[in-house]
Motif scaffolding. Sequence first.
Motif, mmCIF file in Angstrom:
data_model
loop_
_atom_site.group_PDB
_atom_site.id
_atom_site.type_symbol
_atom_site.label_atom_id
_atom_site.label_comp_id
_atom_site.label_asym_id
_atom_site.label_seq_id
_atom_site.Cartn_x
_atom_site.Cartn_y
_atom_site.Cartn_z
ATOM 1 N N MET A 44 -24.938 -0.671 -41.602
ATOM 2 C CA MET A 44 -24.946 -2.131 -41.819
ATOM 3 C C MET A 44 -24.410 -2.444 -43.116
ATOM 4 O O MET A 44 -23.502 -3.431 -43.350
ATOM 5 C CB MET A 44 -26.153 -2.582 -41.429
ATOM 6 C CG MET A 44 -26.067 -3.123 -39.908
ATOM 7 S SD MET A 44 -24.747 -3.929 -39.252
ATOM 8 C CE MET A 44 -24.961 -5.519 -40.420
ATOM 9 N N PRO A 45 -24.913 -1.829 -44.308
ATOM 10 C CA PRO A 45 -24.430 -2.400 -45.517
ATOM 11 C C PRO A 45 -22.944 -2.159 -45.787
ATOM 12 O O PRO A 45 -22.296 -2.977 -46.258
ATOM 13 C CB PRO A 45 -25.132 -1.401 -46.705
ATOM 14 C CG PRO A 45 -26.197 -1.014 -45.937
ATOM 15 C CD PRO A 45 -25.998 -0.819 -44.267
ATOM 16 N N VAL A 46 -22.247 -1.146 -45.335
ATOM 17 C CA VAL A 46 -20.812 -0.896 -44.941
ATOM 18 C C VAL A 46 -20.097 -2.046 -44.210
ATOM 19 O O VAL A 46 -19.308 -2.676 -44.698
ATOM 20 C CB VAL A 46 -20.539 0.436 -44.725
ATOM 21 C CG1 VAL A 46 -18.874 0.591 -44.791
ATOM 22 C CG2 VAL A 46 -21.034 1.532 -45.601
ATOM 23 N N VAL A 47 -20.630 -2.227 -43.280
ATOM 24 C CA VAL A 47 -19.945 -3.240 -42.211
ATOM 25 C C VAL A 47 -20.208 -4.806 -42.967
ATOM 26 O O VAL A 47 -19.440 -5.470 -42.911
ATOM 27 C CB VAL A 47 -21.228 -3.373 -41.003
ATOM 28 C CG1 VAL A 47 -20.589 -4.348 -40.029
ATOM 29 C CG2 VAL A 47 -20.924 -2.014 -40.122
ATOM 30 N N ALA A 48 -21.346 -5.002 -43.633
ATOM 31 C CA ALA A 48 -21.623 -6.222 -44.046
ATOM 32 C C ALA A 48 -20.287 -6.807 -45.329
ATOM 33 O O ALA A 48 -19.974 -7.617 -45.640
ATOM 34 C CB ALA A 48 -22.875 -6.240 -44.909
ATOM 35 N N ARG A 49 -20.056 -5.645 -46.109
ATOM 36 C CA ARG A 49 -18.970 -5.315 -46.993
ATOM 37 C C ARG A 49 -17.875 -5.745 -46.650
ATOM 38 O O ARG A 49 -16.887 -6.524 -47.097
ATOM 39 C CB ARG A 49 -19.070 -4.428 -47.925
ATOM 40 C CG ARG A 49 -20.340 -4.208 -48.835
ATOM 41 C CD ARG A 49 -19.791 -3.182 -50.095
ATOM 42 N NE ARG A 49 -19.622 -1.884 -49.345
ATOM 43 C CZ ARG A 49 -20.607 -0.987 -49.215
ATOM 44 N NH1 ARG A 49 -21.926 -1.298 -49.554
ATOM 45 N NH2 ARG A 49 -20.592 0.456 -48.751
ATOM 46 N N ASP A 50 -17.365 -5.122 -45.432
ATOM 47 C CA ASP A 50 -16.071 -5.263 -44.598
ATOM 48 C C ASP A 50 -16.141 -6.604 -44.102
ATOM 49 O O ASP A 50 -14.975 -7.161 -44.282
ATOM 50 C CB ASP A 50 -15.963 -4.267 -43.698
ATOM 51 C CG ASP A 50 -14.721 -4.042 -43.081
ATOM 52 O OD1 ASP A 50 -13.762 -4.622 -43.794
ATOM 53 O OD2 ASP A 50 -14.351 -3.489 -42.073
ATOM 54 N N LEU A 51 -17.110 -7.219 -43.415
ATOM 55 C CA LEU A 51 -16.753 -8.214 -42.460
ATOM 56 C C LEU A 51 -17.308 -9.570 -43.157
ATOM 57 O O LEU A 51 -16.912 -10.755 -42.766
ATOM 58 C CB LEU A 51 -17.583 -8.059 -41.004
ATOM 59 C CG LEU A 51 -17.124 -7.301 -40.256
ATOM 60 C CD1 LEU A 51 -17.956 -7.135 -39.049
ATOM 61 C CD2 LEU A 51 -15.628 -7.343 -39.900
ATOM 62 N N LEU A 104 -14.847 -3.192 -32.374
ATOM 63 C CA LEU A 104 -13.832 -4.152 -32.480
ATOM 64 C C LEU A 104 -13.901 -5.561 -33.150
ATOM 65 O O LEU A 104 -12.972 -6.328 -33.249
ATOM 66 C CB LEU A 104 -13.125 -4.337 -31.271
ATOM 67 C CG LEU A 104 -12.498 -3.113 -30.589
ATOM 68 C CD1 LEU A 104 -12.178 -3.378 -29.234
ATOM 69 C CD2 LEU A 104 -11.437 -2.153 -30.957
ATOM 70 N N ALA A 105 -15.149 -5.834 -33.616
ATOM 71 C CA ALA A 105 -15.352 -7.271 -34.216
ATOM 72 C C ALA A 105 -14.793 -7.510 -35.390
ATOM 73 O O ALA A 105 -14.537 -6.718 -36.323
ATOM 74 C CB ALA A 105 -16.886 -7.141 -34.511
ATOM 75 N N PRO A 106 -14.006 -8.654 -35.202
ATOM 76 C CA PRO A 106 -13.214 -9.209 -36.531
ATOM 77 C C PRO A 106 -14.072 -9.851 -37.509
ATOM 78 O O PRO A 106 -13.451 -10.427 -38.597
ATOM 79 C CB PRO A 106 -12.288 -10.293 -35.726
ATOM 80 C CG PRO A 106 -12.738 -10.722 -34.738
ATOM 81 C CD PRO A 106 -13.643 -9.470 -34.009
ATOM 82 N N SER A 107 -15.447 -10.288 -37.217
ATOM 83 C CA SER A 107 -16.229 -11.025 -37.883
ATOM 84 C C SER A 107 -17.717 -10.443 -37.663
ATOM 85 O O SER A 107 -17.991 -10.095 -36.605
ATOM 86 C CB SER A 107 -16.168 -12.456 -37.390
ATOM 87 O OG SER A 107 -16.614 -12.877 -36.413
#
Length: 488
Positions: A44-51, A104-107
């Motif tokens: 999740m930390p990586v996801v949060a930085r990306d999205l 596939l989430a864009p946001s």
Amino acid sequence: MRDPAVQGADGGGLMAPQRRALTVGLVLTVTFVASEALAVVTVMPVVARDLGGLRLYGWVFSGFMLGSVIGIVAAGREADRRGPAVPFVAGVALFGSGLALAGLAPSMGVLVAGRVLQGLGAGAAPSVAYAVIGRTLPGPLRARMMAILSTAWVAPGLAGPAISAEVARLFGWRWVFLGLLPIVAVAASIAVPALLRLGPPAAGGGEEHRMIDGFRTAAGAALILAGLTLAAGTGGGNRLAAVLGGLGLIAAGGALGLPALRRLVPAGTLTARAGLPATILSRGLLTFTFFGADAYVTLALTTVRHRTPVVAGIAVTGATVAWTAGAWIQARLSESWEGRRLVRTGLVVILTGIAGMALVLQPDVPVAVGLAAWTVAGLGMGLAYAPISLMMLQKAPPGQEGRVSASLNLADVLRDAIGIGVGGVAVAAAAGRELRLGIVAAFCAAAAVGVAALAVTRRLPSGPSSAPPRPAESAQPDRAELRPRGSS
């Protein structure tokens, strides 16, 4: 009477030809749910930085929990109506759809929607599993199956975080979600034919859960969690307003969710009436005790004692392995020890582990004490968790295993979430001043609930947890316990 598959000898065990597909399918189902849960925490930390969308970070986890509440109610109801295959297929489809949407989430908003779908699907898994175990397995095999399902968490617990981190590094975080889809498909292909052969229960289902109560309970839980988050906000000129606003949300959540929850659990659950109601309540108190402390173990070791996440992870891994060991110990003792004795022993062991974790917050106590203490707590959870499930199945009226299983799983999910939230208030209130005191308060809150759970064990059913239900206990008393209060 109960299904013929339950009667007689164990017929060769859980891997006998007539049970092999069902056993493997259920184990794979638990494995992919466990893998996803542990993987999300890791990436999740990586996801949060990306999205982006950091303000929705907490809802990635809360959305899953709230979806699970609705999925639990729906799956328990349909398992009693149509048999376990229908809710299982629906749950797998929703879980797979949620994985695809999240991958596939864009946001961040779309990711949260995917997590809600995953929660809806994951909520079906335990309700279906318990209903199937109750309908098809004799007492001794039930205890062994509970131990095997606990074992299904070991591999994800040991290797899951490292594997998901490596997958995210090599291929991107999206494949942490998308990569689980083949496992979901394999589990479904193995389990569904076996579940279809079971069909609907032979006995009539009686009163059913109302779906509107599931939605109201989920909404009430969301308001309570939001209130706890608001009340735990740090400092500032609007501190009093935040606390008052948080208390208002908590009160609103209780007013909305509590009446609905009372209709979803056996009558007398909230007052610890002896028998099935006390069994359901004791499970909620048990999960509150363990997970209300577990959420702050790594924080204590990394922030207060300044150890690396790797060292803190040893405590989590130790507890996971010890939980499985405890589950196998209870399986061996389930025919000779009373279920309530196993639960009581497990609670005492958990409380000992919490005391050890509180002790290790002192700078002169070796960190190894904390690692050992939380491993011991995991052993206690393994001793206590499965016997409550077995006692629940003993007391479930024929044809209502799904409904009663849903009540038990609701107790798990809600007390787990509220327990972590209560500890979060204490930790957030102490942030910036003396974090050690906040963590101590979180441990004390969990321990206080554990002491209350010990008192409730006196009202648990007597006898070994793997014993079959006695004829005199069969339908009527439990149907009275299951009758909903009021109407929606």
